[in-house]
Design a protein around this motif. Structure first.
Motif, mmCIF file in Angstrom:
data_model
loop_
_atom_site.group_PDB
_atom_site.id
_atom_site.type_symbol
_atom_site.label_atom_id
_atom_site.label_comp_id
_atom_site.label_asym_id
_atom_site.label_seq_id
_atom_site.Cartn_x
_atom_site.Cartn_y
_atom_site.Cartn_z
ATOM 1 N N GLY A 5 43.936 48.973 12.263
ATOM 2 C CA GLY A 5 43.308 48.416 13.457
ATOM 3 C C GLY A 5 43.380 49.334 14.655
ATOM 4 N N TYR A 6 44.204 50.390 14.562
ATOM 5 C CA TYR A 6 44.359 51.332 15.673
ATOM 6 C C TYR A 6 43.871 52.741 15.294
ATOM 7 N N GLU A 7 43.037 52.801 14.258
ATOM 8 C CA GLU A 7 42.524 54.113 13.833
ATOM 9 C C GLU A 7 41.767 54.828 14.952
ATOM 10 N N SER A 8 41.118 54.053 15.827
ATOM 11 C CA SER A 8 40.288 54.653 16.877
ATOM 12 C C SER A 8 41.093 55.279 18.004
ATOM 13 N N ALA A 9 42.425 55.078 18.006
ATOM 14 C CA ALA A 9 43.260 55.703 19.045
ATOM 15 C C ALA A 9 43.081 57.211 19.030
ATOM 16 N N ASP A 10 42.906 57.759 17.852
ATOM 17 C CA ASP A 10 42.642 59.194 17.681
ATOM 18 C C ASP A 10 41.351 59.603 18.385
ATOM 19 N N ASP A 11 40.316 58.765 18.268
ATOM 20 C CA ASP A 11 39.023 59.065 18.886
ATOM 21 C C ASP A 11 39.076 58.884 20.406
ATOM 22 N N TRP A 12 39.826 57.862 20.855
ATOM 23 C CA TRP A 12 40.004 57.682 22.303
ATOM 24 C C TRP A 12 40.721 58.893 22.906
ATOM 25 N N ALA A 13 41.654 59.450 22.161
ATOM 26 C CA ALA A 13 42.362 60.645 22.631
ATOM 27 C C ALA A 13 41.389 61.808 22.799
ATOM 28 N N ALA A 14 40.478 61.968 21.837
ATOM 29 C CA ALA A 14 39.474 63.033 21.930
ATOM 30 C C ALA A 14 38.547 62.803 23.115
ATOM 31 N N LEU A 15 38.208 61.530 23.382
ATOM 32 C CA LEU A 15 37.341 61.206 24.521
ATOM 33 C C LEU A 15 38.041 61.554 25.833
ATOM 34 N N PHE A 16 39.332 61.204 25.931
ATOM 35 C CA PHE A 16 40.105 61.562 27.115
ATOM 36 C C PHE A 16 40.135 63.077 27.290
ATOM 37 N N ALA A 17 40.315 63.784 26.187
ATOM 38 C CA ALA A 17 40.374 65.248 26.242
ATOM 39 C C ALA A 17 39.071 65.828 26.792
ATOM 40 N N SER A 18 37.941 65.245 26.417
ATOM 41 C CA SER A 18 36.651 65.754 26.914
ATOM 42 C C SER A 18 36.556 65.602 28.430
ATOM 43 N N GLY A 19 37.090 64.486 28.959
ATOM 44 C CA GLY A 19 37.094 64.287 30.404
ATOM 45 C C GLY A 19 37.960 65.317 31.102
ATOM 46 N N PHE A 20 39.103 65.637 30.503
ATOM 47 C CA PHE A 20 39.982 66.642 31.093
ATOM 48 C C PHE A 20 39.335 68.026 31.065
ATOM 49 N N ILE A 21 38.598 68.320 30.004
ATOM 50 C CA ILE A 21 37.905 69.607 29.915
ATOM 51 C C ILE A 21 36.875 69.733 31.041
ATOM 52 N N LEU A 22 36.162 68.643 31.319
ATOM 53 C CA LEU A 22 35.182 68.653 32.406
ATOM 54 C C LEU A 22 35.859 68.894 33.747
ATOM 55 N N TYR A 23 37.011 68.269 33.954
ATOM 56 C CA TYR A 23 37.757 68.460 35.201
ATOM 57 C C TYR A 23 38.194 69.916 35.340
ATOM 58 N N ASN A 24 38.698 70.498 34.257
ATOM 59 C CA ASN A 24 39.093 71.906 34.284
ATOM 60 C C ASN A 24 37.902 72.822 34.546
ATOM 61 N N SER A 25 36.736 72.408 34.054
ATOM 62 C CA SER A 25 35.529 73.203 34.283
ATOM 63 C C SER A 25 35.260 73.347 35.778
ATOM 64 N N TYR A 26 35.467 72.265 36.504
ATOM 65 C CA TYR A 26 35.276 72.321 37.960
ATOM 66 C C TYR A 26 36.307 73.251 38.602
ATOM 67 N N LEU A 27 37.570 73.159 38.151
ATOM 68 C CA LEU A 27 38.620 74.006 38.720
ATOM 69 C C LEU A 27 38.327 75.489 38.498
ATOM 70 N N ILE A 28 37.699 75.815 37.390
ATOM 71 C CA ILE A 28 37.327 77.206 37.096
ATOM 72 C C ILE A 28 36.097 77.616 37.893
ATOM 73 N N PHE A 29 35.134 76.697 37.989
ATOM 74 C CA PHE A 29 33.851 76.991 38.633
ATOM 75 C C PHE A 29 33.999 77.220 40.140
ATOM 76 N N ARG A 30 34.858 76.430 40.791
ATOM 77 C CA ARG A 30 34.925 76.445 42.248
ATOM 78 C C ARG A 30 35.298 77.809 42.836
ATOM 79 N N PRO A 31 36.397 78.465 42.401
ATOM 80 C CA PRO A 31 36.715 79.781 42.972
ATOM 81 C C PRO A 31 35.682 80.852 42.637
ATOM 82 N N ALA A 32 35.065 80.762 41.458
ATOM 83 C CA ALA A 32 34.028 81.738 41.098
ATOM 84 C C ALA A 32 32.826 81.594 42.021
#
Length: 301
Positions: free
Chosen positions: A175-202
Motif C-alpha cells: 500500500g506504500y509502494e508509491s512512496a518511492d515515486d513521491w520521493a522522485a517527484l520531490f527530487a524533481s522539485g529540488f532539481i528545479l530549485y537548484n536550476s534557479y540557484l545556478i542560473f541566477r549568478p550566470a
C-alpha cells in the motif's frame, strides 16, 4: 594551458567519469530493485554526463586567447554554457516529474531492500564530488564548473529523497509502494530549485551585475600600496570566463607630468595583475588630486 584551466579540466573529467559509472549503477539497481526513484536518479546522472561535456567545451573555449574579433577574450561562453547546463537540469526534472506522477497511480512491486545500500554509497560519493568540484570551481572562478558541482549536490539530494522513499515503502509495506515515486517527484522539485540557484549568478555575469565587493576592496588596498597613488575612485568589475576585467580611477598628484602619470598607471596595472592573479584586462584612468584650500586669515580681510 594555464594552471586554472588544467585544474578545471581535471575536475570536469572527474565529473564525466563519475557520472557515467553512477548512471550505469543506478539504472541497473533501479530496474532490478523495482525503484523508480533510482531510475530517476539514473536519468539525472545521464543528463549530467552531457552537461559535463558542455562544461568541458566551455572551459576550453573560454580560455582561448584574445584576438581581433574578441579583444576581451572568449570568456563569455562560460555563462552561456551554464544556461545550457540549466536547460539539461530542467529537462531531466520535467521527465522525472512526469514519470513519477504516472507511476504514482500505477500498481507496482515494492523496492528491494538492497537498493538502500546502493543509495547510501551514492549519497556519500556525490557529496564528496560536490565538495571537490565546487572547491575547484572557486579556485578557478569558473561559473560553469560551479554549476557542474551543483549537479553533484542535486544528485546527492535526489538520492537522499530516494533513500527516504524506499525506506518508507519497505518499512510500511503493501500500500506504500508509491512512496518511492513521491520521493522522485520531490527530487524533481529540488532539481528545479537548484536550476534557479545556478542560473541566477550566470545571468548576473552576462548582465555585468556588480557582485564583487570583496574584490573591489582588495583592488583598492593593493592600489594604495603603490607609491604615487593617493586614492582610488570608481572601480568597475566584470567577469569573463575565469578572469575579472577592471576599470579603475586612480588619484595622483596633480602637479606631475603626463609621462609620470602614464608611468604610474602602468606600474599600478602591473602591480594589480601581479598581486591578484585572476585579473584580466586592467584599465587605469588617472585623476588629478584636488588642490588643498588653505584656510583664510581673518586679519587679512
Amino acid at each position: 594551458m594555464n594552471t586554472s584551466e588544467q585544474t578545471a579540466v581535471k575536475a570536469t573529467y572527474f565529473s564525466i567519469v563519475g557520472n557515467t559509472c553512477l548512471a550505469v549503477v543506478k539504472g541497473i539497481a533501479g530496474v532490478f530493485g523495482n525503484s523508480y526513484a533510482l531510475i530517476a536518479d539514473a536519468i539525472e546522472s545521464t543528463t549530467d554526463i552531457f552537461s559535463s561535456f558542455l562544461v568541458l567545451f566551455g572551459i576550453k573555449y573560454s580560455n582561448r586567447p584574445a584576438d581581433a574579433n574578441h579583444p576581451y577574450g572568449h570568456g563569455r561562453v562560460e555563462p552561456l554554457v551554464t544556461f545550457l547546463v540549466v536547460g539539461f537540469l530542467i529537462t531531466s526534472a520535467t521527465v522525472i516529474a512526469y514519470e513519477s506522477i504516472t507511476n504514482i497511480g500505477t500498481p507496482h512491486e515494492l523496492p528491494k531492500p538492497w537498493t538502500l545500500i546502493v543509495l547510501g554509497a551514492i549519497i556519500i560519493w556525490k557529496e564528496f564530488s560536490f565538495r571537490l568540484v565546487m572547491k575547484r570551481g572557486i579556485q578557478t572562478n569558473s561559473s560553469s564548473l560551479k554549476a557542474d558541482a551543483w549537479h553533484h549536490r542535486s544528485d546527492a539530494i535526489t538520492s537522499v529523497a530516494a533513500f527516504i522513499g524506499i525506506s518508507i515503502a519497505i518499512i510500511l509495506g503493501k500500500g506504500y509502494e508509491s512512496a518511492d515515486d513521491w520521493a522522485a517527484l520531490f527530487a524533481s522539485g529540488f532539481i528545479l530549485y537548484n536550476s534557479y540557484l545556478i542560473f541566477r549568478p550566470a545571468l548576473g555575469e552576462i548582465m555585468d551585475e556588480h557582485l564583487y565587493d570583496d574584490l573591489v576592496a582588495e583592488i583598492r588596498s593593493v592600489s594604495l600600496n603603490v607609491v604615487g597613488i593617493i586614492e582610488t575612485e570608481k572601480c568597475f568589475i566584470r567577469k569573463s570566463g575565469m578572469k575579472y576585467h577592471v576599470d579603475l580611477h586612480a588619484v595622483v598628484d596633480a602637479t606631475i607630468s603626463v609621462k609620470e602619470g602614464h608611468d604610474l598607471a602602468h606600474l599600478l596595472k602591473d602591480t594589480l595583475r601581479e598581486k591578484i592573479f585572476e585579473l584580466g584586462h586592467v584599465l587605469i584612468h588617472i585623476e588629478p588630486s584636488e588642490p588643498e584650500i588653505e584656510p583664510s586669515d581673518p586679519e587679512n580681510k
